[in-house]
Design a protein around this motif. Structure first.
Motif, PDB file in Angstrom:
ATOM      1  N   PRO A  88     -43.818  -0.533   0.538  1.00 42.21           N
ATOM      2  CA  PRO A  88     -42.448  -1.095  -0.263  1.00 42.21           C
ATOM      3  C   PRO A  88     -42.701  -2.508  -0.580  1.00 42.21           C
ATOM      4  N   ASN A  89     -41.671  -2.989  -1.529  1.00 39.56           N
ATOM      5  CA  ASN A  89     -41.777  -4.211  -2.085  1.00 39.56           C
ATOM      6  C   ASN A  89     -41.704  -5.308  -1.172  1.00 39.56           C
ATOM      7  N   LYS A  90     -40.541  -5.048  -0.279  1.00 40.13           N
ATOM      8  CA  LYS A  90     -40.065  -5.816   0.782  1.00 40.13           C
ATOM      9  C   LYS A  90     -39.821  -4.969   2.031  1.00 40.13           C
ATOM     10  N   GLY A  91     -39.777  -5.782   3.088  1.00 39.71           N
ATOM     11  CA  GLY A  91     -39.226  -5.046   4.290  1.00 39.71           C
ATOM     12  C   GLY A  91     -40.522  -4.463   5.043  1.00 39.71           C
ATOM     13  N   PRO A  92     -40.375  -3.492   6.175  1.00 37.23           N
ATOM     14  CA  PRO A  92     -41.580  -3.127   6.822  1.00 37.23           C
ATOM     15  C   PRO A  92     -42.261  -2.420   6.194  1.00 37.23           C
ATOM     16  N   SER A  93     -43.665  -2.060   6.636  1.00 33.79           N
ATOM     17  CA  SER A  93     -44.769  -1.247   5.882  1.00 33.79           C
ATOM     18  C   SER A  93     -44.095   0.254   5.653  1.00 33.79           C
ATOM     19  N   TRP A  94     -44.956   0.789   4.766  1.00 33.54           N
ATOM     20  CA  TRP A  94     -44.630   2.355   4.814  1.00 33.54           C
ATOM     21  C   TRP A  94     -44.655   3.059   6.253  1.00 33.54           C
TER      22      TRP A  94
END
Length: 507
Positions: free
Chosen positions: A204-210
């Motif tokens: 994801p572009n921002k936030g936690p990892s996939w």
């Protein structure tokens, strides 16, 4: 005085009549009670308010319930708070729930987390039974798991495995590889490319990892304690932090899913038919001029993407890791597998998907892995929709059925004294019905029950064809750590790390 005497006589007469009437009515009530009182399954003694919740403290749920079933039987009633659960722990009883009474148990219990994460019960796996749920399942099977996409799926799988084999071939000698990470990258690459296209977002572009986003989603979909305490559930979830965690989880998942849809909308005009992935197909089914007869909403599309993310990756990854763990622990099995694979395939640049059809022992080893390590140990819960009987006991509407796939697969009365042993040869003569249920059964069986084992077989065949594998750090093979963790999906607690060595065909 006379009035008092008359009143007293009347009172005595009335009391006598009432007494006679009650004496006459009592046997009728008793007979009626004996006819209509349900014969409920046996259950452990309840505690006030919490029910049997204390029986789960300190143990994994599937193991605690399996131990209790040895005392109370293969059909057991279990209470968490006031909510009744029907615990199924034998093939015969599993068959009654998943086949004989499948029309009664084909729904799912309501859950605050499921409702939120599935866009108000729009998905396939976790939503209650409905016409909409059946239609969504048809779309997933035909457009993602069916023959329409099988050719592209096999192409992507072969390509990803070739990349994995090249990377392992150039890996520094005598250095262990974290196979959990290897399998996650491989399966994620295959599933996401088939579902979302070659340009799917790695993270994801921002936030936690996939990985964190999907893991949190799976944990939330397992439900919360508040679901079992209707009156105080919201308070429990608020105090425990479950409510805020659910909202954060939904925001992260929805943001990622929204980005996938937006990317496809921006490029849909430029894509030719041969390059259309699953999401492009879903967008077409949401258009006004689609010919399927069912027009998808945006929430439908999001829910189907959620099913792919939560159901298409983790279960395959954990099955691969458990399989390689068992193979590494059992040198005899490993050698027998490698002999079969190398002898049947011969020396060639790459293994073909058709080569797998000859590998009977490999297929037995994958079955044995699923027997011992069902990816979902208690499966996704089923809910009883109307009064029925299981094993001679009455089951009332609203009861949640949990089928202990982990326990059924390890039952010595079915599998013999070596039930806990990894022994693929047991399937040479054993015809499976409901003696193992890793994919469930009936209307709510796993849609990928045919494709997932084939993927596992192909990956294992390549790993065992090209490389020899050893346990690192001088640990004995049989001492490999096999501890479990997880509730909805059962993982290895300690990731599997093995040392690969390129196989020398000239030896």
């Amino acid at each position: 005085m006379e009035i008092f005497s008359i009143f007293l006589s009347w009172l005595l007469t009335t009391a006598l009549v009432l007494f006679m009437f009650c004496m006459f009515l009592h046997p009728l009530r008793s007979n009626r009670s004996s006819i209509t009182a349900p014969k409920l399954p046996p259950n452990p003694p309840n505690l006030p308010i919490i029910g049997n919740l204390h029986k789960l403290i300190g143990k994994p749920r599937h193991q605690a319930l399996w131990q209790l079933s040895k005392e109370y039987g293969p059909v057991m009633l279990f209470y968490i708070g006031s909510k009744p659960y029907l615990i199924i722990s034998s093939p015969a009883m599993a068959k009654q729930v998943l086949k004989t009474q499948d029309h009664v148990f084909c729904s799912r219990p309501l859950s605050k987390a499921v409702k939120r994460l599935t866009y108000n019960y729009m998905d396939i796996a976790f939503s209650p039974h409905s016409d909409h749920q059946r239609e969504m399942r048809k779309i997933l099977v035909s457009e993602f798991l069916g023959p329409k996409r099988a050719r592209w799926f096999n192409h992507v799988l072969v390509t990803e495995i070739e990349t994995m084999v090249r990377a392992l071939g150039s890996h520094p000698p005598n250095v262990a590889v974290n196979l959990n990470k290897l399998f996650l990258a491989l399966v994620k690459g295959v599933v996401c490319k088939v579902a979302f296209g070659n340009n799917y977002r790695q993270q994801p572009n921002k936030g936690p990892s996939w990985e964190v986003v999907v893991d949190e989603g799976l944990e939330m979909l397992g439900g919360s304690l508040g679901d079992s305490f209707p009156w105080v559930g919201p308070f429990i979830d608020q105090v425990s932090g479950s409510t805020s965690m659910l909202e954060t989880c939904f925001t992260n998942l929805d943001t990622y899913i929204e980005s996938i849809i937006d990317d496809h909308k921006n490029q849909i005009a430029e894509v030719i038919d041969d390059e259309k992935d699953f999401v492009y197909t879903l967008l077409e089914l949401s258009s006004e001029d689609n010919t399927s007869g069912h027009r998808l909403t945006k929430e439908d599309i999001k829910a189907l993407i959620l099913d792919v993310l939560t159901g298409g990756v983790d279960t395959t990854v954990v099955t691969l890791e458990w399989a390689m763990s068992e193979i590494a622990r059992n040198v005899r099995v490993k050698q027998k597998l490698q002999t079969e694979i190398r002898n049947n395939t011969g020396r060639k640049p790459k293994i073909d998907v058709l080569d797998i059809t000859k590998l009977t022992y490999l297929k037995m080893a994958v079955k044995e892995t699923l027997r011992l390590h069902a990816p979902a140990p208690l499966m996704i819960p089923h809910e009883c929709m109307s009064h029925c009987q299981i094993g001679g006991y009455d089951v009332l509407p609203g009861t949640t059925a949990l089928i202990n796939a982990w326990g059924i697969g390890r039952d010595p009365s079915i599998w013999g004294e070596n039930a806990a042993e990894f022994y693929p040869e047991r399937f040479e003569k054993f015809e499976v019905d409901f003696e193992m249920v890793p994919f469930g059964g009936g209307r709510r069986s796993c849609p990928a029950m045919n494709t997932a084992p084939a993927t596992v077989e192909f990956v294992l065949a390549n790993l065992l064809y090209w490389f020899d594998w050893e346990v690192p750090d001088g640990v004995k093979n049989e001492d490999l750590n096999m501890q479990e963790e997880g509730t909805l999906v059962l993982r290895k607690k300690v990731p599997l790390c093995l040392v690969p060595t390129n196989y020398n065909w000239d030896d």
